[in-house]
Design a protein around this motif. Structure first.
Motif, PDB file in Angstrom:
ATOM      1  N   GLN A   1       0.819  -1.206   0.000  1.00 56.65           N
ATOM      2  CA  GLN A   1       0.000   0.000   0.000  1.00 56.65           C
ATOM      3  C   GLN A   1       0.858   1.263   0.000  1.00 56.65           C
ATOM      4  OE1 GLN A   1      -3.233   0.561  -0.493  1.00 56.65           O
ATOM      5  NE2 GLN A   1      -3.336  -1.629  -0.951  1.00 56.65           N
TER       6      GLN A   1
ATOM      7  N   ARG B   1       0.818   3.899  -3.215  1.00 58.08           N
ATOM      8  CA  ARG B   1       0.464   5.314  -3.049  1.00 58.08           C
ATOM      9  C   ARG B   1       1.575   6.211  -3.585  1.00 58.08           C
ATOM     10  NH1 ARG B   1       0.564   9.809   0.269  1.00 58.08           N
ATOM     11  NH2 ARG B   1      -1.488  10.822   0.572  1.00 58.08           N
TER      12      ARG B   1
ATOM     13  N   SER C   1      -6.139   0.531  -5.352  1.00 59.46           N
ATOM     14  CA  SER C   1      -7.029  -0.516  -4.846  1.00 59.46           C
ATOM     15  C   SER C   1      -6.615  -1.863  -5.431  1.00 59.46           C
ATOM     16  CB  SER C   1      -8.482  -0.209  -5.221  1.00 59.46           C
ATOM     17  OG  SER C   1      -8.630  -0.197  -6.629  1.00 59.46           O
TER      18      SER C   1
END
Length: 262
Positions: A181, A185, A241
């Motif tokens: 994650q 990002r 996602s």
């Protein structure tokens, strides 16, 4: 009326803008092919089962580069050098997105963390590629010159995106979720900025070739900035996602041969 279809149609109809567009695309695909081939060669022993999929990914990218070059030569033209400000792949590498080329040129095996970084970077960039090819497919699937190429490349890009989702979920399941994650990002926020800059550069080059009036160029630049503003505010989240794709094991077989376009 200024629309995505009319803009692309204008670029496709002019030989000089067409070969610049295809040259930029071919260069990026060839660079992606090299990167994937090197990553496949350096996969750590614990992840050797992933190597054939990475090889397939690279083979697809090489195929796309050949297709774009064939489209250029089909018109009796030759590829042109890619302006540095339009080189999306190299600008991503320059800004530290993905694996450094210095690392890929060495013979030292990569780490599992490197593979996670590669997959996260690919997840973001393949989202962009998939969306761009879906747009071209929507408007030009039946085009006599580029329709077949658009459909082949679009299908491949969707496979690449599915592969990234599936493999990242596998790594998340064994404890790499937080790193995935964080990397997603970082990659997404950098990619949208570089994509904005490259889009502005490409449109500037196209404007000079096609002799666009200043007002038209200004409108296109404003649209690109508006897209960036939306992506910076919320749109980047679609790139980070993860969900199990309908296409499972999308790169589990050999790459399909490139159709003859020239």
């Amino acid at each position: 009326m200024l629309s995505a279809k009319s803009l692309f149609q204008e670029i496709l109809d002019d030989d000089e803008s067409f070969r610049l567009f295809c040259s930029i695309a071919a260069s990026g695909e060839a660079q992606g092919g090299w990167e994937n081939a090197r990553i496949a060669a350096l996969v750590p022993e614990s992840e050797r089962e992933l190597a054939p999929k990475i090889t397939r990914h690279g083979a697809d990218e090489d195929k796309h580069g050949r297709i774009f070059n064939a489209l250029i030569r089909k018109r009796g033209l030759e590829p042109v050098p890619v302006p540095p400000d339009t080189d999306y792949t190299m600008l991503l590498e320059k800004h530290g997105i993905g694996l450094a080329h210095e690392k890929l040129r060495s013979d030292r095996p990569l780490t599992v963390r490197d593979i996670v970084t590669y997959l996260a970077h690919s997840r973001v960039t393949e989202q962009r590629a998939s969306e761009q090819m879906e747009l071209l497919r929507k408007h030009f699937a039946d085009h006599p010159d580029v329709g077949r190429a658009v459909k082949v490349i679009s299908n491949d890009e969707n496979n690449h995106l599915a592969y990234c989702h599936e493999e990242l979920l596998r790594f998340a399941h064994v404890g790499h979720g937080r790193a995935i994650q964080k990397t997603l990002r970082e990659c997404a926020l950098a990619e949208i900025r570089i994509y904005r800059d490259v889009s502005l550069a490409v449109m500037a080059h196209m404007g000079r070739i096609l002799d666009w009036p200043k007002a038209k160029s200004a409108v296109l630049a404003a649209v690109i900035h508006a897209v960036y503003a939306w992506e910076r505010f919320a749109g980047w989240r679609r790139m980070v996602s993860l969900e199990m794709p309908q296409r499972r094991n999308a790169l589990g077989g050999p790459a399909a041969p490139a159709p003859e376009y020239a």
